[in-house]
Each structure stands twice: as C-alpha cells, then as structure tokens.
Design an enzyme around this catalytic site. Structure first.
Site, PDB file in Angstrom:
ATOM      1  N   HIS A 228       0.806  -1.214   0.000  1.00 60.90           N
ATOM      2  CA  HIS A 228       0.000   0.000   0.000  1.00 60.90           C
ATOM      3  C   HIS A 228       0.842   1.268   0.000  1.00 60.90           C
ATOM      4  CE1 HIS A 228      -3.492   2.304  -0.330  1.00 60.90           C
ATOM      5  NE2 HIS A 228      -3.048   3.073   0.632  1.00 60.90           N
ATOM      6  N   TYR A 232       1.838   5.391  -2.378  1.00 60.09           N
ATOM      7  CA  TYR A 232       2.134   6.777  -1.995  1.00 60.09           C
ATOM      8  C   TYR A 232       3.526   7.179  -2.438  1.00 60.09           C
ATOM      9  CZ  TYR A 232      -2.243   6.516   0.303  1.00 60.09           C
ATOM     10  OH  TYR A 232      -3.574   6.370   0.514  1.00 60.09           O
ATOM     11  N   HIS A 379      -9.914   1.380 -10.754  1.00 58.38           N
ATOM     12  CA  HIS A 379      -9.472   2.320  -9.724  1.00 58.38           C
ATOM     13  C   HIS A 379      -7.999   2.674  -9.876  1.00 58.38           C
ATOM     14  CE1 HIS A 379      -8.695   4.095  -5.810  1.00 58.38           C
ATOM     15  NE2 HIS A 379      -7.757   3.184  -5.610  1.00 58.38           N
ATOM     16  N   PHE A 380      -7.152   1.650  -9.991  1.00 57.17           N
ATOM     17  CA  PHE A 380      -5.728   2.030  -9.987  1.00 57.17           C
ATOM     18  C   PHE A 380      -5.243   2.516 -11.348  1.00 57.17           C
ATOM     19  CE2 PHE A 380      -5.118  -2.734 -10.037  1.00 57.17           C
ATOM     20  CZ  PHE A 380      -4.553  -2.826 -11.290  1.00 57.17           C
ATOM     21  N   HIS A 381      -6.053   2.340 -12.374  1.00 55.35           N
ATOM     22  CA  HIS A 381      -5.666   3.021 -13.609  1.00 55.35           C
ATOM     23  C   HIS A 381      -5.997   4.512 -13.539  1.00 55.35           C
ATOM     24  CE1 HIS A 381      -4.845  -0.917 -15.402  1.00 55.35           C
ATOM     25  NE2 HIS A 381      -4.099  -0.229 -16.242  1.00 55.35           N
ATOM     26  N   ARG A 442     -10.651  -9.410 -12.023  1.00 59.32           N
ATOM     27  CA  ARG A 442      -9.413  -8.848 -12.551  1.00 59.32           C
ATOM     28  C   ARG A 442      -8.469 -10.002 -12.853  1.00 59.32           C
ATOM     29  NH1 ARG A 442      -6.132  -6.412  -7.368  1.00 59.32           N
ATOM     30  NH2 ARG A 442      -4.584  -5.955  -8.957  1.00 59.32           N
ATOM     31  N   ARG A 443      -7.321  -9.698 -13.430  1.00 60.25           N
ATOM     32  CA  ARG A 443      -6.227 -10.661 -13.591  1.00 60.25           C
ATOM     33  C   ARG A 443      -6.651 -11.954 -14.255  1.00 60.25           C
ATOM     34  NH1 ARG A 443      -2.645 -10.420  -8.075  1.00 60.25           N
ATOM     35  NH2 ARG A 443      -1.481  -8.613  -8.737  1.00 60.25           N
TER      36      ARG A 443
END
Lengths: 591, 304, 69
Positions: A228, A232, A379-381, A442-443
């Site tokens: 995680h 950041y 989300h993470f794209h 996903r994946r």
C-alpha cells in the site's frame, strides 16, 4: 546563457536524464503490453496463448508500477533536492552508483519474467504481487532486492545533501521540495522493510530451496505492508509537482506552505499502517485488525482532501493573477494551451474520481462487492495510471528542456497527448469499474465463462469490452505521441531560449509553519509506533496460527513446467468453447 | 500556524466526511451484521485435507434451514461443483485451498472471499429466492486461472434434498436365476423423507415406498426373475425422486466363467458412477444430483 | 472566440466523461440510451460548444491574450 537545470547542475542533469529515459523505456514496453492485454481480455485480438497473458501481465505490472514510476521519481527527487537546496549532490559517483544498482536490479528482474515467453525453464509469471505459493525464479526476487537497495541508497544521497546543507544553514527551514523528498523517503524506508523481510527471509531462500515452505498468509501480509505505501511512493512525487509546479505554471503561488508540510507529514505517518485494507477478505486475520486498517485508511483521505483544496486554491490564485475573474470565470484564464498545466489539471481531476472509487474500496464491508474485480483495475488506472502517470508525462514536457537544454519538440502534440490520455482513460476505467460491479474478475486472460454470463445493468458486456478496447487504443496512441515528443526533443539542438529552473513561491510561507513540522525524527518515531500498533499483533497472530514457515505446501515452482503438470483440470475443448464465446461476444458489439 | 478561513472550513468538512464514512462502515458491521471473513477457523494442512469437512467436500444440513458447505479450491476447479442449496436457507461456507491462493466469489453478489492454503474462510450467507450464481476464482492461480469456475444453484424447497442413491446389480446372470437389484438410499437431511424407489427393467416397473429418517440409509432390494426377461442385455434404472442410477445386466444361457467374473467385478465397480454425466470424475458427493432439473430462471446478478 | 483554443479543447475532452457517465445516471431513472444515441448526443454537445465558442466574434482574440501573458 539560460538558467536551466542543466546549466546549473550539468552533472546531476545527466543522472536525472538517465533516470527519466530508463523510466520511459519501461513505460514503452509496459504500455505495449497494456494494449496487448486489452485486446486479449476483451477477445478482440488474441495472438498468444492465454497462459502467456499472465507473463505479459507480470511484465506490465512490474515495469509500470515499479520501474516506470520509481525511475521517474528518483529523477524528480534528485532535481528537487539539488534545486531547492541549491547545491550539487555530495558525490556524483555515489549518485551514479545507486542509479546503476537500480538498473541492474531491473534487468535481473526482467530476465526471468521475459524468459516466461520462451521454452526455457526459467520463468516468473507470478504477477506484480508474487503471492506464494506461486514461485518465481530466484533471479526475480534477487533483482527486486537490488532495485530496492538502489532506492535506499538514493534516499541516502538526498539525506546527505540535506545534512550538508543544514551544516551551512543551521537556522533555515527545510525548503519545501526537499521536505517533501525527505518525508517521502522516510516513509519508503519504513514501507520497504515489509517487502525486504518477505523476500530475504522467506521467498528468496524458498525459491533457492533453502527452506521447505513458506506461510502464504505471512508473506502476503508482508507484501501489503509494502504494497500500500508503495502507491504513496508513486503519488508523492505527483503531489509534489502539484504543489511546487502547478501553482507556478498557473501563474501564481502555492496557497499554503504549512499545509503542504502537514500533508506530507500525514502521509509519512499514515501510509504504512493501512496495508491490511488490501486483505479485508483474507481468512486468518481477525476483523478487529481489519477495522484498525480501515480507520487509518479513512484518515488518509484527509491529506488528499487538503491537497485538493490547496491545489485548486493555488490554481485560482494563479488564474486571478492572469486576469481571471468571476466565481468560475477564472477557469478560462488558466493556461490550458500549456501541456504541462493541462496534463496536471486533468490528472488531478481524474484523481478526484479515483478518490471516490477508493473510498468504496476502503469501506471494509462494501469491499466484498468489489474485491479483486475489474473495479479495482479501473481504480488504480485512475490513480497510478492517470494521477501519477499523466502528471509525470505532463511535467516531462517541462523537465525535458531542463535536463537536455533543448526546446520541446512540439507543444501542440504534447497538448493532444495529455488530452488523449484523459479521454482514453475515461473510456477504459469507466468500463472497468462497471464491469467490476457485474462481478467480472481482474487478472484473468479470458473473463468469459462456460457456466454463466455476466449481466450488465446498463448496456451489455460487449459494449463494456468495446469501451475498454477503444480506451486502450486511445491510450496507446497517446503514448506514441509522448514518445515522439521525447525522441523529437532529444534530437533537437541546444536552445538558449528556455524557461528558468524555478518552482512556485508560496502565499503563506514556511515562517507560518510551526517548527515542529520540520522535526523529522519525531514524525518518523510516531510513524514507527503506529506501524507497530497496526502490525505487530496481526503478524504475531498469523505466525502463531500458521507458523513462521507455514504448512507443508504442494511444490509449485512456476519456473519448472507448471503449465503441463496442472493442465489436467482443463481440456482443449473448454479453451475452444471459451474462444467461441468470445467471438460471439465480439459479434454482439454494436458500437 | 496561519490557516485561511476557507481552509479551516474545508478541514472540518473533510473530517466530518471521514468520520461519516467510518460510521457507515461501523453501522454495516454492527447494525446490519455484515461481518468480515476473519480468524474464526483453525488452520489446516493444505496437502492433506483429511478432516471431516474437507475430505468429503459437500453441503450438509446442520439445523432447520441451516446448512454448511465445505468447499475446496484447487487448480483449476472448485469442489463440490455445482453446489446446491435450498431457498430461504442460511448457508455457512467453509472454503480452503489445496494448493495456491484462490478466491471463492459468487458473481454479482457480495459473497466473496480469498482462499488461502492453510486457512479456512468462513462466510454465512442467506439465500432467499431460487436463483443460480456463477462462481469465479478472482485471484490469479496459474496458467489456467481463467478456466476456474463453478456454480451455486439455489433451488425451490420442494426440489431440494440431500439424497444419495447408489444401486447395484450383478452384471451377468444365468437364465433362470434371480437378479437382485439393491438400491442404497441415504437421506442426509435432518428430517425424514418419504419417497419411492422405482426400478425399471425390461418392460417391467416395480416400486416401493420408503420412509428414511434423517441421517439414515435405507436398502431396498428388488428381485427380478431373469427367465421372464429372456436372453440378452437388459438396461435397468433405479429412480429416487430425480436421482437415477442405471446399468445393464446380461442374461445368458450359460455363463462363460473367465469373462463373467472379470466383467461382473468391473461393472459393479463402475456402476456407482453410471448415472452421472455432469461430473468430470471428481469425487464430489453431490454427484448424483441431477442439477439440470433444478435450474430456475437465470436472473442472477442481484446483490445478495 | 469566447475561450482560448486550449480551453476549448479541454472542454470538448470533458464531454467524454460526461457522456460516458450520463448513460449510467440516466439508467437510474429508467432512461436507457444506446451507444449510438450516446455518440449522437456527444457529437451534438460538442457541436453546441463549438457554436457557442466560435459564434459571436471570430475577429477578436480577447481572452487569448490572457494566455500568452
């Protein structure tokens, strides 16, 4: 004579440039793999075996999430410390040494990943998260270790600069960009302890056959201890750009230096003790520990919400300096023609959307609905794929002239590039989020199943696939334009007419910030205490339950012919029917 | 520290938002009872799942409308598959892995958990309406990850049972001898069931009403005179509700000793799996359940 | 031009998320747009914006001066 970075710090500019080019190479390969996956998953174009999809996916994840982002940020951080402290690095050989170590680490990691495409026995198709008991080739883990050690030494380099500077300026406040670099580096040191422990104590010895087994839940938890905060680590340099570059490019000043420091201190404190929120659905971790991680995660919203305020306020200040008026009319006065500005503004806007889907993910019990679905990929794209990547690409248009001494090849192409990224990502991530709500995982190489179909609430799955493919195509085009500009700029001749190497002043300066904010030891101590609080009991409980080296596991080295051994479960016929379904799905699309 | 008024307001609003989020999540946990998959279950040995639950992955009834489903995930399948439960039931899933990390996720619902070797995920789910749900593994588990799927069928109350049927008969008999067809019926529900065991052989149909107590096994033997059937191959089928088991018996004037023994052995061994098309040779215990009969409308996708 | 060319491009780009999300939002009130309808709507909106941006005066570069500072 211009005042570019390369004029002031010619030796450092070379390292920064090398770091940028390394990052762009990773972006190029990772991006190419991105479009391959897009077309494969949606079934529009499948030229490889679906088993190879996971090799492509591993390379895509590692090259973009680790190599692209971190190479770029070490460049930015080196620029930030040297510029804001106004002093060269202490020893340029040391700087080249950590850069070299990172390169070697990347190459060693890439070798087993790419060997997965060949018939050789070496492979590491374990994805970016390398969850045991899936096992990669030892070289994969070893390369990662070297890469991380390289980043540790880079941090030492920045700290050395600061210590030396402090000797000469004992009473001065830490300049804001350096403050950001140092807090982020401290956070990174704490965070990487997790992955270092996972690899050095367990995964590497295990892949070498020195230990029999590992505790899959333990190595997984240690991964997320790192997994995680690493987001950041990508995001902080983007935030730094929003704080120190965006106000300047908007034509004004940063709204508040003290609040910027508060934000970075909050990230130092709160980034690490949240990793368990990736494990909300893991058996073996008590609900109470998940609740603590959830609370910490929610409080992490605070620095991001503060950033939203400061960034927008700074942009408005800049716009009003440029003659903008009215409640919203000032928006028109912003320099939208400038790709550096437009790119960062659009990245920030998408990050707001990412924040909303992130809040859903963070909701412990809501997470049941979206965990490991395509939603998370959407989300993470938006976060790393846009807030970070688009900001990096946008500031590249400012940095390239600084580190090459050459004018940007084409500003219009650059503007088109950032806008295309925004539009492409809109299509792709929207469809991914919606697909996730239908339960599409996903994946997976082929999210088309024999026993059931996903049912779309609005439109159809075929439309979602079309939207993803369209988005992926636009993103690929955007990347092509980006590289055209990078190469075009590199081929330009040196220019004397370039902007100076400066960053934004502040409206409310460091003198308004309490001195305690600069007390890095204090914040580090608090961060460590919080980490101990959040992690010691879960880790002890996991070890007590499953043992340090876990239960006996079926030997599953991915690098020795896993595919053949386990093909019993499926037959050629299922593969064939699956691809027929795909063709059928493709035919339904009425785009 | 100098903070602008607007910024203070924003800070307060942000804190309110954060506390609000935490409050709603807490309400979901405490008020609505959405508990997290946790550490309730002890660890297991993934390579030898020999405990009572996972050595025989199945659905078991544990109370009025309460069921437990013991599920294992392995490359690249779930066991049992399909899983069948009745409507208006409360089902507690216990899921573990035999090899790598998988997931057990009912598509379009919030029934979703990681499946980690050594750990057992426990999840209690209420199923109201008859429905069918796809099950996917949503964690990458190897080169055929995309082929790992299963089904959960929620069937109407009156179509649901946990009956096991196993019928046996000799493979070959001499003309004139009796053919004994033995139907072993196990009722794994808690309540007794009343049902009919039916044998069809040749043109004959014989049946017998039976009452089987919860958890009990009943054996019914039908005796057929082979002379009446005549020489040749005769297919027989035993039916209990919608479970069937069938095989062929050969009536011959004279048994050829060598072959006869071998054949008979083989046949009576294989014979337990005879009525079972849906199963790919996994040793699931729901094998005999004819799932096609129990499919209801395919409107899955509603949140559970 | 009412707004600068750069701002116009951004506004047009912003139509993409608007249209894409509009479909989902409208489905809540039981209005289901097809893809074709969405595309037509998007092109229509872009047309309106272009007309708004270009219509009144094409001779003056009033706001563009702000951009070049």
């Amino acid at each position: 004579m211009t005042n570019t970075y390369i004029e002031s710090f010619p030796a450092e500019a070379k390292v920064v440039r090398a770091a940028f080019y390394s990052s762009f190479l990773a972006l190029a390969i990772g991006g190419l793999f991105g479009i391959i996956q897009t077309l494969h998953r949606t079934g529009y174009y499948r030229f490889m075996d679906s088993a190879d999809y996971y090799t492509v996916l591993t390379a895509h994840g590692v090259l973009l999430a680790i190599t692209f982002t971190i190479f770029f940020l070490v460049g930015v951080f080196t620029w930030a410390t040297t510029t804001s402290l106004d002093r060269p690095v202490e020893d340029i050989r040391f700087t080249w040494a950590w850069y070299g170590l990172m390169v070697v680490g990347t190459v060693l990691t890439a070798i087993p990943i790419f060997a997965g495409f060949t018939d050789s026995e070496m492979s590491a198709s374990v994805l970016f998260t390398f969850y045991a008991p899936l096992q990669g080739h030892p070289l994969f883990y070893f390369g990662l270790v070297l890469f991380v050690v390289g980043t540790w030494l880079a941090g030492v380099d920045w700290f050395r600069s600061w210590w030396a500077w402090k000797q000469e300026h004992p009473d001065k406040r830490i300049p804001l960009p350096t403050f950001m670099v140092l807090t982020t580096t401290l956070m990174w040191y704490i965070a990487t302890l997790g992955v270092a422990a996972a690899i050095l104590l367990f995964l590497l010895p295990w892949s070498l056959g020195l230990v029999e087994s590992v505790n899959p839940l333990l190595t997984r938890t240690l991964f997320w201890f790192f997994g995680h905060p690493v987001v950041y680590f990508w995001l902080m340099p983007a935030y730094m750009m929003w704080y120190v570059m965006l106000p300047k490019i908007s034509g004004g000043k940063l709204f508040s230096d003290p609040l910027a420091r508060v934000v970075f201190v909050l990230f130092l404190i709160l980034s690490v003790p949240t990793g368990i929120h990736h494990q909300y659905l893991d058996p073996g971790i008590a609900e109470g520990f998940k609740f603590i991680a959830m609370t910490n995660t929610m409080f992490l919203l605070l620095p991001s919400l503060l950033t939203a305020f400061t960034v927008v306020a700074s942009m408005e200040h800049g716009a009003r300096q440029r003659g903008g008026t009215g409640y919203l009319g000032w928006l028109k006065a912003l320099p939208w023609r400038d790709p550096v500005f437009a790119g960062m503004a659009l990245a920030g806007l998408m990050f707001a959307a990412a924040g909303f889907s992130g809040m859903i993910n963070a909701g412990m019990n809501i997470n049941y609905l979206v965990h490991n679905t395509f939603w998370v990929v959407g989300h993470f794209h938006l976060t790393v794929g846009t807030a970070v990547a688009l900001t990096f690409m946008a500031v590249t248009y400012w940095f390239l002239p600084q580190v090459t001494g050459k004018a940007l090849w084409n500003r219009s192409v650059a503007l088109g590039q950032v806008v295309l990224w925004f539009v492409g990502m809109t299509f792709m991530s929207n469809a991914m989020h919606r697909g996730g709500l239908l339960g599409i995982p996903r994946r997976t190489a082929e999210p088309q199943y024999d026993g059931f179909e996903f049912e779309a609430a609005v439109g159809s799955v075929g439309e979602l696939d079309a939207q993803i493919a369209l988005g992926g195509a636009l993103l690929t085009l955007s990347l092509v334009l980006f590289f055209a500009n990078v190469v075009g700029t590199a081929l330009n001749s040196r220019s004397d007419d370039l902007p100076a190497n400066e960053y934004a002043d502040t409206l409310s300066g460091p003198s308004d910030a309490p001195l305690v904010l600069d007390n890095l030891k204090l914040w580090t101590a608090i961060a460590i205490v919080l980490v101990i609080f959040a992690y010691s009991f879960p880790l002890l409980s996991i070890i007590e339950r499953g043992g340090l080296f876990g239960p006996e596991l079926t030997e599953l080295p991915v690098h020795i012919g896993l595919g053949l051994e386990y093909l019993w479960a499926t037959t050629i016929s299922t593969v064939t029917t699956a691809s027929e379904t795909v063709v059928a799905l493709g035919a339904e699309v009425n785009w | 520290m100098n903070i602008h008024t607007y910024e203070k307001l924003w800070l307060v609003a942000a804190m309110v938002l954060i506390v609000g989020f935490i409050a709603t999540i807490t309400y979901g946990s405490v008020g609505l009872g959405i508990t997290m998959v946790g550490d309730q279950q002890d660890t297991v040995e993934p390579t030898e799942l020999d405990d009572e639950r996972f050595s025989d992955p199945r659905v078991a009834q544990v109370g009025e409308n309460e069921y437990e489903a013991y599920v294992t995930a392995q490359m690249f399948s779930f066991q049992p598959d399909p899983i069948e439960v009745p409507e208006d039931s409360e089902v507690t899933f216990y899921v573990t892995s035999r090899d790598v990390i998988h997931s057990f996720s009912l598509v379009g619902t919030n029934v979703n958990t990681m499946v980690i070797p050594g750990e057992v995920a426990e999840m209690t789910v209420e199923f109201d309406e008859p429905d069918e749900y796809g099950v996917v593994c949503n964690e990458y588990c190897g080169p055929n990850h995309h082929n790992m799927e299963g089904m959960v069928y929620v069937v109407p109350e009156d179509e649901f049972d946990l009956t096991e049927l196993d019928a046996e008969a000799p493979g070959e008999v001499e003309t004139g001898d009796d053919i004994d067809v033995t139907a072993t019926v196990e009722n794994r529900l808690l309540d007794p069931i009343e049902t009919t065991v039916t044998l069809e052989i040749g043109n004959e149909t014989v049946s017998e009403d039976v009452t089987i107590d919860g958890g009990e096994t009943d054996e019914t033997t039908f005796t057929v005179d082979s002379a009446q059937l005549g020489e040749g191959d005769h297919e027989w089928t035993v039916t209990v509700d919608d479970h069937t088991d069938s095989w062929t018996v050969t009536v011959a004037d004279e048994l050829e000793d060598d072959d006869a023994d071998d054949d008979a052995d083989e046949e009576s061994n294989e014979n337990t799996d005879a009525g079972d098309d849906a199963d790919d040779g996994e040793n699931g215990t729901e094998d005999e359940t004819d799932t096609d009969e129990t499919e209801s409308d395919a409107s899955g996708g509603d949140g559970e | 031009m009412r707004i600068s060319k750069g701002a116009l491009l951004i506004v047009i780009a912003f139509i993409a998320p608007l249209i894409v999300e509009l479909r989902t939002v409208l489905a809540w009130v039981n209005v289901e747009l097809t893809v074709l309808e969405s595309v037509v709507l998007g092109i229509g909106l872009i047309g309106v914006i272009l007309v708004w941006a270009l219509w009144p005066q094409s001779q003056s570069n009033g706001t563009e001066s702000a951009e070049t500072k």
